[in-house]
Design an enzyme around this catalytic site. Structure first.
Site, short mmCIF file in Angstrom:
data_model
loop_
_atom_site.label_atom_id
_atom_site.label_comp_id
_atom_site.label_asym_id
_atom_site.label_seq_id
_atom_site.Cartn_x
_atom_site.Cartn_y
_atom_site.Cartn_z
N GLY A 149 8.73 -7.78 -7.39
CA GLY A 149 8.21 -7.66 -6.03
C GLY A 149 8.12 -9.00 -5.32
N THR A 150 7.69 -10.02 -6.03
CA THR A 150 7.54 -11.34 -5.40
C THR A 150 8.88 -11.84 -4.88
OG1 THR A 150 5.65 -11.88 -6.80
CG2 THR A 150 6.83 -13.74 -5.82
N GLN B 28 2.95 -1.41 -4.02
CA GLN B 28 1.87 -0.53 -4.50
C GLN B 28 2.10 0.93 -4.08
OE1 GLN B 28 -0.50 -1.25 -6.61
NE2 GLN B 28 -0.28 -3.48 -6.62
N SER C 17 8.70 -3.03 -6.94
CA SER C 17 8.59 -3.75 -8.21
C SER C 17 8.51 -2.75 -9.36
CB SER C 17 7.33 -4.61 -8.18
OG SER C 17 7.06 -5.13 -9.46
N ASN D 77 -2.95 -3.82 -2.09
CA ASN D 77 -3.24 -3.84 -3.52
C ASN D 77 -4.72 -3.98 -3.84
OD1 ASN D 77 -2.20 -6.31 -2.22
ND2 ASN D 77 -2.90 -7.34 -4.06
N THR E 244 23.26 -13.23 -13.08
CA THR E 244 23.69 -12.04 -13.83
C THR E 244 22.61 -10.97 -13.74
OG1 THR E 244 24.93 -13.44 -15.32
CG2 THR E 244 24.43 -11.22 -16.10
N HIS F 108 7.34 -2.95 -12.55
CA HIS F 108 6.23 -2.83 -13.49
C HIS F 108 5.00 -2.13 -12.91
CE1 HIS F 108 3.48 -6.31 -12.35
NE2 HIS F 108 4.56 -6.63 -11.66
N CYS G 203 -3.31 -11.33 -9.21
CA CYS G 203 -2.73 -12.62 -8.83
C CYS G 203 -3.80 -13.64 -8.52
CB CYS G 203 -1.84 -12.45 -7.61
SG CYS G 203 -0.89 -10.97 -7.72
N1 PLP Z 1 3.25 -7.07 -3.33
C1 PLP Z 1 2.16 -6.38 -3.70
C2 PLP Z 1 1.46 -5.52 -2.67
C3 PLP Z 1 1.66 -6.44 -5.00
O1 PLP Z 1 0.57 -5.75 -5.33
C4 PLP Z 1 2.34 -7.26 -5.93
C5 PLP Z 1 1.84 -7.41 -7.32
O2 PLP Z 1 0.68 -7.22 -7.58
C6 PLP Z 1 3.50 -7.95 -5.52
C7 PLP Z 1 3.91 -7.83 -4.21
C8 PLP Z 1 4.27 -8.82 -6.47
O3 PLP Z 1 5.05 -8.05 -7.36
P1 PLP Z 1 5.56 -8.64 -8.75
O4 PLP Z 1 4.37 -8.66 -9.67
O5 PLP Z 1 6.61 -7.67 -9.21
O6 PLP Z 1 6.12 -9.98 -8.51
#
Ligand code: PLP
Length: 375
Positions: A69-70, A177, A197, A149, A235, A199, A323
């Protein structure tokens, strides 16, 4: 142990791992290799891409695999803004994930961009009119998340997109989310780009995707061999992509039915906590929130102490976003909602998926009352 931290991460689902297994063992080819082994991996990657594209109602060429996600958020924010012919102004909200807000900050610090960060109301909601009013002739991008989140608030992304109709400004939506619980098709959201994302959905950590309309110019952030049509070199994580496709399909198929059941369980849990824990306050709206999300303030305590008390009782949850874990600073999201810093530090978040039972939530509410009383 009762695990109530699904917003931080989820376990890999058995069906996902089984689908991935061949691509971690015998089918190990590099999808860019022009031999039989590589071509089999390329086909698996193409099938995963087509399945994800289908869930979003887009073409396969509009799916860009990322490491999570990041990275998907960074690619959207930096990539769309830097490629824009309009200018370098970005509009976003004060409650976005750091993956969005820090990417915007990097644009401002390193690329001469300008940003407007719109505020939220006491429920954490963004006002579509305020977003539309912030748009300028040089606005390259509007980025508003589908659901928060920390407090679970569902943002009115379709209304925001409607308010921007005709401006030509692309809308990015962080649906990390929301995926699996809320509508994520680009036409339903009205978005031009969406991040997800793996996970958070029952796929492993280290895989995600940016779904981005082909008409939106995108500057790559990661440069190299030109994979992903030049939009994200490196890759590809074939097994991860296969797992993400399966996890997303299962989540979307089950989402509506499980979502309604989960929202009912969440509602009973919230009612129980508010009735039995003195002074407990729900953060975020009562209804317009993610189905498996309940977050509270317990004024007069410390969120970290409540968390430790619950953990000692076999319940794992979070004081905010994973985070921000380890930081003593009150959450920016709660501050943006007008909550005083000393009260924001009493936040505790419970997040769960369809595997949660009514017994788990009932026991958590009872233990929570004792854990808060003991602080
Ligand atoms: N965006 C939101 C709303 C999230 O809750 C998170 C992770 O908690 C992310 C982005 C980041 O995702 P990732 O952990 O896959 O980098």
């Amino acid at each position: 142990m009762i695990y109530l931290d699904a917003a931080a991460t989820t376990a890999v689902r058995r069906e996902v791992l089984e689908a991935m297994w061949p691509h971690l063992t015998g089918e190990f080819g590099n999808p860019s290799s022009h031999h039989e082994v590589g071509e089999r991996s390329a086909r698996a990657l193409a099938d995963a891409r087509a399945s994800i594209a289908d869930a979003f109602g887009v073409r396969s060429s509009e799916v860009v695999f990322t490491s999570g996600g990041t990275e998907a958020d960074n690619l959207a924010i930096l990539g769309i803004t830097l490629a824009s012919a309009r200018g370098r102004h970005v509009v976003t909200s004060a409650v976005e994930h750091p993956a969005v807000l820090e990417a915007v900050d990097a644009l401002v610090r390193l690329h001469g961009a300008d940003s407007t960060i719109v505020g939220v109301d006491a429920d954490g909601l963004v006002d579509p009119g305020e977003v539309a009013a912030a748009v300028r002739a040089d606005t390259a991008l509007v980025s508003i998340m589908a659901a928060n989140n920390e407090v679970g608030t569902i943002q009115p992304v379709p209304a925001i997109a409607a308010a921007l109709a005709g401006t030509g400004v692309p809308v990015h939506c962080d649906a990390v989310q929301a995926a699996g619980w809320l509508p994520i098709r680009l036409d339903e959201l009205g978005a031009d780009a969406v991040s997800i994302s793996g996970h958070k959905l029952g796929a492993p950590k280290g895989i995600g995707a940016l779904i981005v309309r082909g008409r939106v110019p995108l500057e790559p952030v990661i440069h190299g061999g030109g994979q992903e049509r030049g939009r994200r070199s490196g890759t590809e994580n074939v097994a991860g992509a296969v797992g993400l496709a399966v996890a997303l399909r299962l989540a979307v198929e089950a989402g509506r039915e499980h979502g309604a059941r989960l929202a009912a369980a969440r509602e009973s849990f919230i009612a129980e906590v508010l009735a039995t824990v003195p002074d407990a306050v729900l953060t975020g709206p009562r209804e317009a929130r993610l189905p498996g999300h309940a977050s509270f303030l317990f004024p007069g305590t410390s969120g970290e102490s409540v968390l430790l008390g619950l953990e000692a009782r076999g319940i794992v949850c979070s004081s905010g976003s994973a985070c921000a874990a380890g930081s003593d600073e009150p959450s920016d999201v709660l501050l943006a909602m007008g909550i005083a810093p000393e009260v924001a530090q009493t936040a505790v978040r419970f997040t769960f998926g369809s595997e949660v039972t009514a017994d788990d939530l009932g026991r958590t509410a009872a233990e929570l009352r004792d854990a808060v009383a003991a602080v």
